[in-house]
Motif scaffolding. Structure first.
Motif, PDB file in Angstrom:
ATOM      1  N   GLN A   1     179.533  73.581  -1.156  1.00  0.00           N
ATOM      2  CA  GLN A   1     179.168  74.760  -0.372  1.00  0.00           C
ATOM      3  C   GLN A   1     180.334  75.174   0.521  1.00  0.00           C
ATOM      4  O   GLN A   1     180.683  76.354   0.590  1.00  0.00           O
ATOM      5  CB  GLN A   1     177.937  74.455   0.477  1.00  0.00           C
ATOM      6  CG  GLN A   1     177.475  75.593   1.341  1.00  0.00           C
ATOM      7  CD  GLN A   1     176.236  75.224   2.146  1.00  0.00           C
ATOM      8  OE1 GLN A   1     175.462  74.355   1.756  1.00  0.00           O
ATOM      9  NE2 GLN A   1     176.040  75.880   3.264  1.00  0.00           N
ATOM     10  N   ALA A   2     180.953  74.223   1.176  1.00  0.00           N
ATOM     11  CA  ALA A   2     182.088  74.511   2.053  1.00  0.00           C
ATOM     12  C   ALA A   2     183.250  75.090   1.261  1.00  0.00           C
ATOM     13  O   ALA A   2     183.889  76.056   1.705  1.00  0.00           O
ATOM     14  CB  ALA A   2     182.528  73.246   2.778  1.00  0.00           C
ATOM     15  N   ALA A   3     183.540  74.522   0.103  1.00  0.00           N
ATOM     16  CA  ALA A   3     184.646  75.020  -0.720  1.00  0.00           C
ATOM     17  C   ALA A   3     184.395  76.472  -1.127  1.00  0.00           C
ATOM     18  O   ALA A   3     185.308  77.304  -1.078  1.00  0.00           O
ATOM     19  CB  ALA A   3     184.829  74.134  -1.944  1.00  0.00           C
ATOM     20  N   ALA A   4     183.158  76.795  -1.497  1.00  0.00           N
ATOM     21  CA  ALA A   4     182.828  78.165  -1.896  1.00  0.00           C
ATOM     22  C   ALA A   4     182.951  79.126  -0.721  1.00  0.00           C
ATOM     23  O   ALA A   4     183.497  80.229  -0.861  1.00  0.00           O
ATOM     24  CB  ALA A   4     181.416  78.212  -2.478  1.00  0.00           C
ATOM     25  N   ILE A   5     182.472  78.721   0.443  1.00  0.00           N
ATOM     26  CA  ILE A   5     182.558  79.564   1.637  1.00  0.00           C
ATOM     27  C   ILE A   5     184.014  79.843   1.986  1.00  0.00           C
ATOM     28  O   ILE A   5     184.399  80.986   2.262  1.00  0.00           O
ATOM     29  CB  ILE A   5     181.828  78.903   2.825  1.00  0.00           C
ATOM     30  CG1 ILE A   5     180.325  78.922   2.595  1.00  0.00           C
ATOM     31  CG2 ILE A   5     182.193  79.575   4.150  1.00  0.00           C
ATOM     32  CD1 ILE A   5     179.532  78.055   3.553  1.00  0.00           C
ATOM     33  N   LEU A   6     184.840  78.813   1.967  1.00  0.00           N
ATOM     34  CA  LEU A   6     186.245  78.986   2.315  1.00  0.00           C
ATOM     35  C   LEU A   6     186.992  79.811   1.270  1.00  0.00           C
ATOM     36  O   LEU A   6     187.870  80.604   1.616  1.00  0.00           O
ATOM     37  CB  LEU A   6     186.911  77.621   2.514  1.00  0.00           C
ATOM     38  CG  LEU A   6     186.416  76.861   3.748  1.00  0.00           C
ATOM     39  CD1 LEU A   6     186.941  75.433   3.742  1.00  0.00           C
ATOM     40  CD2 LEU A   6     186.827  77.580   5.024  1.00  0.00           C
TER      41      LEU A   6
ATOM     42  N   GLU B   1     186.040  69.605   7.009  1.00  0.00           N
ATOM     43  CA  GLU B   1     185.570  70.068   8.319  1.00  0.00           C
ATOM     44  C   GLU B   1     184.414  71.053   8.155  1.00  0.00           C
ATOM     45  O   GLU B   1     183.424  70.989   8.880  1.00  0.00           O
ATOM     46  CB  GLU B   1     186.708  70.731   9.088  1.00  0.00           C
ATOM     47  CG  GLU B   1     187.742  69.751   9.593  1.00  0.00           C
ATOM     48  CD  GLU B   1     188.941  70.432  10.241  1.00  0.00           C
ATOM     49  OE1 GLU B   1     188.906  71.660  10.463  1.00  0.00           O
ATOM     50  OE2 GLU B   1     189.919  69.723  10.516  1.00  0.00           O
ATOM     51  N   ARG B   2     184.522  71.967   7.184  1.00  0.00           N
ATOM     52  CA  ARG B   2     183.484  72.981   6.996  1.00  0.00           C
ATOM     53  C   ARG B   2     182.219  72.361   6.398  1.00  0.00           C
ATOM     54  O   ARG B   2     181.123  72.889   6.559  1.00  0.00           O
ATOM     55  CB  ARG B   2     184.011  74.116   6.104  1.00  0.00           C
ATOM     56  CG  ARG B   2     183.013  75.249   5.876  1.00  0.00           C
ATOM     57  CD  ARG B   2     182.560  75.845   7.204  1.00  0.00           C
ATOM     58  NE  ARG B   2     181.555  76.857   7.056  1.00  0.00           N
ATOM     59  CZ  ARG B   2     180.234  76.634   7.073  1.00  0.00           C
ATOM     60  NH1 ARG B   2     179.769  75.411   7.216  1.00  0.00           N
ATOM     61  NH2 ARG B   2     179.390  77.629   6.959  1.00  0.00           N
ATOM     62  N   ALA B   3     182.363  71.228   5.725  1.00  0.00           N
ATOM     63  CA  ALA B   3     181.204  70.574   5.115  1.00  0.00           C
ATOM     64  C   ALA B   3     180.267  69.980   6.157  1.00  0.00           C
ATOM     65  O   ALA B   3     179.122  69.644   5.843  1.00  0.00           O
ATOM     66  CB  ALA B   3     181.664  69.491   4.145  1.00  0.00           C
TER      67      ALA B   3
ATOM     68  N   PRO C   1     173.921  73.802  12.625  1.00  0.00           N
ATOM     69  CA  PRO C   1     172.498  73.481  12.838  1.00  0.00           C
ATOM     70  C   PRO C   1     171.556  74.254  11.911  1.00  0.00           C
ATOM     71  O   PRO C   1     170.628  73.673  11.332  1.00  0.00           O
ATOM     72  CB  PRO C   1     172.269  73.852  14.297  1.00  0.00           C
ATOM     73  CG  PRO C   1     173.606  73.691  14.937  1.00  0.00           C
ATOM     74  CD  PRO C   1     174.602  74.101  13.879  1.00  0.00           C
ATOM     75  N   GLU C   2     171.801  75.542  11.721  1.00  0.00           N
ATOM     76  CA  GLU C   2     170.921  76.321  10.851  1.00  0.00           C
ATOM     77  C   GLU C   2     171.078  75.914   9.388  1.00  0.00           C
ATOM     78  O   GLU C   2     170.138  76.003   8.604  1.00  0.00           O
ATOM     79  CB  GLU C   2     171.127  77.830  11.037  1.00  0.00           C
ATOM     80  CG  GLU C   2     172.540  78.317  10.776  1.00  0.00           C
ATOM     81  CD  GLU C   2     173.438  78.311  11.999  1.00  0.00           C
ATOM     82  OE1 GLU C   2     174.445  79.031  11.968  1.00  0.00           O
ATOM     83  OE2 GLU C   2     173.164  77.595  12.978  1.00  0.00           O
ATOM     84  N   GLU C   3     172.267  75.452   9.014  1.00  0.00           N
ATOM     85  CA  GLU C   3     172.465  74.963   7.650  1.00  0.00           C
ATOM     86  C   GLU C   3     171.772  73.607   7.461  1.00  0.00           C
ATOM     87  O   GLU C   3     171.228  73.327   6.397  1.00  0.00           O
ATOM     88  CB  GLU C   3     173.959  74.835   7.341  1.00  0.00           C
ATOM     89  CG  GLU C   3     174.674  76.176   7.297  1.00  0.00           C
ATOM     90  CD  GLU C   3     176.182  76.050   7.235  1.00  0.00           C
ATOM     91  OE1 GLU C   3     176.808  76.969   6.684  1.00  0.00           O
ATOM     92  OE2 GLU C   3     176.738  75.049   7.742  1.00  0.00           O
TER      93      GLU C   3
ATOM     94  N   SER D   1     171.206  71.368   2.275  1.00  0.00           N
ATOM     95  CA  SER D   1     172.258  71.676   1.314  1.00  0.00           C
ATOM     96  C   SER D   1     172.332  70.536   0.311  1.00  0.00           C
ATOM     97  O   SER D   1     172.387  69.370   0.692  1.00  0.00           O
ATOM     98  CB  SER D   1     173.610  71.834   2.028  1.00  0.00           C
ATOM     99  OG  SER D   1     174.639  72.031   1.085  1.00  0.00           O
ATOM    100  N   ASP D   2     172.313  70.890  -0.969  1.00  0.00           N
ATOM    101  CA  ASP D   2     172.412  69.866  -2.008  1.00  0.00           C
ATOM    102  C   ASP D   2     173.798  69.234  -2.038  1.00  0.00           C
ATOM    103  O   ASP D   2     173.943  68.068  -2.341  1.00  0.00           O
ATOM    104  CB  ASP D   2     172.099  70.453  -3.384  1.00  0.00           C
ATOM    105  CG  ASP D   2     170.628  70.836  -3.521  1.00  0.00           C
ATOM    106  OD1 ASP D   2     169.797  70.241  -2.811  1.00  0.00           O
ATOM    107  OD2 ASP D   2     170.327  71.726  -4.334  1.00  0.00           O
ATOM    108  N   ASP D   3     174.817  70.048  -1.739  1.00  0.00           N
ATOM    109  CA  ASP D   3     176.187  69.550  -1.790  1.00  0.00           C
ATOM    110  C   ASP D   3     177.035  70.279  -0.750  1.00  0.00           C
ATOM    111  O   ASP D   3     177.645  71.311  -1.043  1.00  0.00           O
ATOM    112  CB  ASP D   3     176.776  69.742  -3.189  1.00  0.00           C
ATOM    113  CG  ASP D   3     178.074  68.998  -3.383  1.00  0.00           C
ATOM    114  OD1 ASP D   3     178.757  68.680  -2.379  1.00  0.00           O
ATOM    115  OD2 ASP D   3     178.422  68.719  -4.535  1.00  0.00           O
ATOM    116  N   PRO D   4     177.068  69.772   0.475  1.00  0.00           N
ATOM    117  CA  PRO D   4     177.801  70.443   1.543  1.00  0.00           C
ATOM    118  C   PRO D   4     179.291  70.657   1.235  1.00  0.00           C
ATOM    119  O   PRO D   4     179.866  71.655   1.638  1.00  0.00           O
ATOM    120  CB  PRO D   4     177.638  69.517   2.748  1.00  0.00           C
ATOM    121  CG  PRO D   4     176.434  68.704   2.454  1.00  0.00           C
ATOM    122  CD  PRO D   4     176.379  68.575   0.966  1.00  0.00           C
TER     123      PRO D   4
END
Length: 70
Positions: free
Chosen positions: A42-47, A23-25, A29-31, A36-39
């Motif tokens: 990126q999502a896993a790191a953010i979470l 879901e976070r991947a 809009p700003e992202e 992003s090379d790998d959403p």
């Protein structure tokens, strides 16, 4: 057959984590504009960072350069 209760809990937790990452991947809009090379990564790191802040708000507040009083 279905494994132990701990195994089932771990599988449930993993599915929930996978769903949250998926879901976070979906980029905001700003992202999307920034790209992003790998959403998914990126999502896993953010979470993961978010979970750390939730689990230890005082510790992360002390270590943050963005939080007043740190």
């Amino acid at each position: 057959m279905g494994g132990t209760a701990d195994d089932q809990d771990d599988q449930h937790d993993q599915r929930r984590d996978d769903e949250r990452v998926s879901e976070r991947a979906e980029l905001l809009p700003e992202e999307q504009e920034a790209g992003s090379d790998d959403p998914v990564d990126q999502a896993a790191a953010i979470l993961e960072e978010s979970e750390e802040r939730t689990d230890d708000p005082d510790g992360t507040r002390r270590n943050s350069s963005q939080t007043p009083g740190g």
